[in-house]
Scaffold this motif. Structure first.
Motif, short mmCIF file in Angstrom:
data_model
loop_
_atom_site.label_atom_id
_atom_site.label_comp_id
_atom_site.label_asym_id
_atom_site.label_seq_id
_atom_site.Cartn_x
_atom_site.Cartn_y
_atom_site.Cartn_z
N ARG A 63 0.65 -1.08 0.04
CA ARG A 63 -0.01 -0.06 0.03
C ARG A 63 0.98 1.40 0.05
N LEU A 64 2.25 1.02 0.15
CA LEU A 64 2.95 2.24 -0.02
C LEU A 64 2.86 2.98 -1.31
N ARG A 65 2.93 4.33 -1.15
CA ARG A 65 2.82 5.19 -2.35
C ARG A 65 4.48 5.96 -2.65
N ALA A 66 5.02 5.89 -1.37
CA ALA A 66 6.39 6.75 -1.45
C ALA A 66 7.01 6.32 -0.30
N ILE A 67 8.29 6.60 -0.50
CA ILE A 67 9.39 6.40 0.51
C ILE A 67 10.10 7.84 0.89
N GLY A 68 10.01 8.34 2.15
CA GLY A 68 10.77 9.56 2.26
C GLY A 68 12.02 9.39 3.23
N HIS A 69 13.09 10.19 2.72
CA HIS A 69 14.42 9.83 3.53
C HIS A 69 14.97 11.57 4.09
N ARG A 70 15.32 11.28 5.40
CA ARG A 70 16.04 12.45 5.74
C ARG A 70 17.55 12.33 5.51
N VAL A 71 18.20 13.38 4.86
CA VAL A 71 19.53 13.50 4.73
C VAL A 71 20.10 14.64 5.24
N VAL A 83 13.65 13.75 -6.18
CA VAL A 83 13.41 12.21 -6.19
C VAL A 83 14.81 11.71 -6.27
N VAL A 84 14.92 10.35 -5.63
CA VAL A 84 15.95 9.48 -5.38
C VAL A 84 16.29 8.88 -6.81
N ASP A 85 17.58 8.84 -7.04
CA ASP A 85 17.82 8.04 -8.20
C ASP A 85 19.41 7.75 -8.06
N GLN A 122 11.09 7.16 -4.30
CA GLN A 122 11.71 7.47 -3.10
C GLN A 122 11.96 9.12 -3.22
N VAL A 123 11.94 9.82 -2.13
CA VAL A 123 12.42 11.13 -2.24
C VAL A 123 13.12 11.53 -1.01
N ALA A 124 14.19 12.27 -1.33
CA ALA A 124 15.16 12.67 -0.07
C ALA A 124 14.86 14.21 0.12
N VAL A 125 14.95 14.38 1.46
CA VAL A 125 14.63 15.52 2.02
C VAL A 125 15.73 16.05 2.94
N PHE A 126 16.33 17.18 2.64
CA PHE A 126 17.57 17.65 3.09
C PHE A 126 17.58 18.37 4.41
N ASP A 127 18.33 18.06 5.30
CA ASP A 127 18.36 19.09 6.63
C ASP A 127 18.87 20.50 6.15
N THR A 128 19.91 20.55 5.37
CA THR A 128 20.36 21.78 5.01
C THR A 128 19.36 22.72 4.10
N GLY A 129 18.43 22.10 3.62
CA GLY A 129 17.63 23.11 2.69
C GLY A 129 16.86 24.10 3.38
N ALA A 371 7.30 14.75 0.60
CA ALA A 371 7.29 13.71 -0.41
C ALA A 371 6.16 13.80 -1.09
N VAL A 372 4.87 13.78 -0.46
CA VAL A 372 3.54 13.91 -0.92
C VAL A 372 3.52 15.36 -2.02
N ALA A 373 4.18 16.29 -1.60
CA ALA A 373 3.97 17.55 -2.23
C ALA A 373 4.88 17.46 -3.46
N LEU A 374 6.20 16.88 -3.45
CA LEU A 374 6.82 16.58 -4.46
C LEU A 374 6.43 15.58 -5.53
#
Length: 376
Positions: A63-71, A83-85, A122-129, A371-374
């Motif tokens: 049922r997963l639609r996305a995976i988000g990561h804290r970087v 988006v992760v590639d 997958q989506v990477a979200v950056f602490d530095t952003g 992740a949802v927004a992107l």
């Protein structure tokens, strides 16, 4: 990506822990949550495999639609969610030289998720952003300009996902427009940082090129005279790897007392251990110095916000960090402070010039939203 059953798996790999959640968006309902503390080097693979097992066991994988990561560190390359590639993974891996405790676990998480859930974006979200547009006077160090530009040496700041969440949540709790608020946010976990935020945008933050600068942390030194490093290079035979190990693994509370855990230090403080008493004083004194500096930068603050493991759970840390600041309008009410643990609440007395709050941070919810927004 806008369905009633949008489930997002969020992997938040810190320097010593792995937190994960499965959230139903947009409501943010948590369907699965766990926190693995003190993950040792080399143990990330098993920890991530356990995540997959738990998600499968709960019947949520399909049922997963996305995976988000804290970087933690995106450098100047990554200032917004992406988006992760393969190219992004390689880039985050290269940036590990700026965050050696944090970026490698994030890379492991992205690779493991790609293998376990190959069809899930997958989506990477950056602490530095959050700190990408710091004022130049805050971002630039006072070293040779050409050298700094050539090497990308500047203040990047970390914990931006948390600080960004805290400023918006604080505005909601105070029922005031974010645009009119001046805030000092304190993320006090194993890693710790402070930020001065005006109108929703940061004016300064305590972490710099790497997560080493700023507050005293679990195993990181925070602010340190660079001359100390030169002394060790010249007189104690240290090399770059030795200094890296010292600053990241053998400093902070571990260097001062012997444990990275604030809870251990406070237990020893209660028992009268002199080494723990000094470590606690140094830890709180550093927080107080940053609060004072940020009050000056902001021209006064509407609120001071405590978050993170120590900030949310340790009343003594909060009280001692702000002790002696009544002349600046900053006070902590003892009864309110003791009553607020792991929940949102005001801990300053009525009528205080500066509101002091505890606001539990929620990096996982913030990442899921991004992740949802992107992907939407």
């Amino acid at each position: 990506m806008s369905r009633a059953d949008d489930l997002v798996l969020v992997l938040n790999a810190g320097s010593s822990s792995l937190k994960y959640q499965v959230l139903r968006m947009p409501a943010g309902e948590v369907l699965l949550r766990a926190h693995v503390e003190l993950v040792e080097a080399g143990g990330w693979g098993q920890a991530l495999a356990d995540v997959t097992t738990a998600v499968d066991g709960a019947g949520l994988s399909g049922r997963l639609r996305a995976i988000g990561h804290r970087v933690v560190h995106g450098g100047t390359r990554h200032t917004s969610p992406a988006v992760v590639d393969d190219a992004l993974i390689a880039s985050v891996e290269e940036l590990a030289e700026l965050a050696p405790l944090h970026n490698p676990p994030a890379v492991s998480g992205m690779r493991h998720a790609a293998a376990a859930f190959p069809d899930i974006p997958q989506v990477a979200v950056f602490d530095t952003g959050f700190f990408a547009d710091l004022p130049e006077a805050a971002a630039r160090y006072a070293i040779d300009v050409e050298l700094a530009d050539a090497e990308g040496i500047r203040r990047y700041g970390m914990h931006g996902i948390s600080h960004g969440y805290l400023v918006q949540r604080t505005a909601d709790l105070l029922e005031r427009p974010l645009a009119e608020l001046s805030l000092i946010t304190l993320h006090l976990g194993n890693g710790a940082s402070a930020a001065a935020v005006q109108g929703g945008r940061p004016l300064d933050t305590s972490m710099g090129l790497t997560p080493v600068e700023g507050l005293v942390m679990g195993s990181r030194s925070g602010d340190l005279d660079p001359g100390v490093l030169l002394h060790l290079l010249r007189h104690r035979g240290y090399d770059a790897d030795g200094l890296d190990d010292l600053l990241n693994h053998r400093s902070g509370l571990r260097g001062l007392y012997g444990s990275t855990d604030v809870r251990d230090v406070l237990a020893a403080v209660a028992a009268g251990d002199p080494r723990a008493l000094l470590a606690h004083e140094i830890y709180c004194r550093r927080i107080r110095k940053y609060v004072g500096a940020y009050l000056a930068l902001l021209g006064g603050a509407d609120a001071i916000v405590f978050a993170g493991g120590a900030g949310e759970h340790q009343p003594k840390v909060r009280a001692d960090a702000l002790a002696g600041l009544a002349g600046l309008g900053i006070e902590v009410d003892p009864e309110r402070n003791d009553a607020v643990v792991a929940e949102a609440g005001v801990i300053s007395p009525d009528g205080a010039g500066v509101t002091v709050l505890v606001v539990p941070t929620d990096e996982e919810l913030a990442i899921a939203r991004e992740a949802v927004a992107l992907l939407g």
